[in-house]
Design a protein around this motif. Sequence first.
Motif, mmCIF file in Angstrom:
data_model
loop_
_atom_site.group_PDB
_atom_site.id
_atom_site.type_symbol
_atom_site.label_atom_id
_atom_site.label_comp_id
_atom_site.label_asym_id
_atom_site.label_seq_id
_atom_site.Cartn_x
_atom_site.Cartn_y
_atom_site.Cartn_z
ATOM 1 N N MET A 63 30.014 6.508 -24.704
ATOM 2 C CA MET A 63 30.140 5.011 -24.162
ATOM 3 C C MET A 63 31.034 4.903 -23.229
ATOM 4 S SD MET A 63 29.554 3.195 -26.718
ATOM 5 C CE MET A 63 30.157 1.760 -25.747
ATOM 6 N N SER A 64 31.540 5.811 -22.736
ATOM 7 C CA SER A 64 31.775 6.126 -21.172
ATOM 8 C C SER A 64 30.757 6.298 -19.492
ATOM 9 C CB SER A 64 33.425 7.520 -20.560
ATOM 10 O OG SER A 64 33.553 6.947 -19.735
ATOM 11 N N GLU A 65 30.104 7.525 -20.779
ATOM 12 C CA GLU A 65 28.647 7.641 -19.916
ATOM 13 C C GLU A 65 27.693 6.093 -19.479
ATOM 14 O OE1 GLU A 65 26.909 11.352 -20.959
ATOM 15 O OE2 GLU A 65 29.215 12.770 -20.802
ATOM 16 N N LEU A 66 28.113 5.928 -20.810
ATOM 17 C CA LEU A 66 27.152 5.077 -20.790
ATOM 18 C C LEU A 66 27.663 3.649 -19.886
ATOM 19 C CD1 LEU A 66 24.481 3.409 -22.383
ATOM 20 C CD2 LEU A 66 25.859 1.933 -23.888
ATOM 21 N N LEU A 117 25.386 1.765 -16.903
ATOM 22 C CA LEU A 117 25.024 0.598 -16.113
ATOM 23 C C LEU A 117 26.235 -0.223 -14.758
ATOM 24 C CD1 LEU A 117 24.706 -2.162 -17.955
ATOM 25 C CD2 LEU A 117 26.813 -2.068 -18.945
ATOM 26 N N TRP A 118 27.346 0.257 -14.787
ATOM 27 C CA TRP A 118 27.910 -0.263 -13.997
ATOM 28 C C TRP A 118 26.910 -0.044 -12.230
ATOM 29 C CZ3 TRP A 118 30.730 -4.083 -13.970
ATOM 30 C CH2 TRP A 118 31.801 -4.369 -15.344
ATOM 31 N N ALA A 160 20.782 -5.895 -12.866
ATOM 32 C CA ALA A 160 22.022 -7.518 -13.079
ATOM 33 C C ALA A 160 21.975 -8.711 -13.122
ATOM 34 C CB ALA A 160 22.648 -7.597 -11.578
ATOM 35 N N ALA A 161 20.488 -9.164 -12.573
ATOM 36 C CA ALA A 161 19.931 -10.845 -13.179
ATOM 37 C C ALA A 161 19.529 -10.998 -14.292
ATOM 38 C CB ALA A 161 18.756 -11.085 -12.112
#
Length: 102
Positions: free
Chosen positions: A7-10, A14-15, A24-25
């Motif tokens: 989850m941390s890597e995901l 994502l960031w 992002a849109a």
Amino acid sequence: MNGGTVMSELQDYLWEQMKDPEFAAEYEKLRPEYEAIRAIISARLESKMTQKELAEKTGIRQSNISRIENGTSSPTVDTLARLAAGMGKVLKIEFVTDSSAG
């Protein structure tokens, strides 16, 4: 690798992707669906239930629960309420002010 690490890597991935305005849109358009999926999975795991156990409690086929959780099927409000009840929870839907609007 444990679930927390994944989850941390995901989240890190994502960031990084969110730096791309097009990504992002598109992500923002799908945010409600992603949040619903995340809420269903989190509630099921919090209830310490497998998809199969949830299926047995709700009468919703495990394959349908899987499709909902992986985003290939959009559940009705009735289905969401049945899933919530099967986990000993109550479905709550709310509208909030968009802080980015304006």
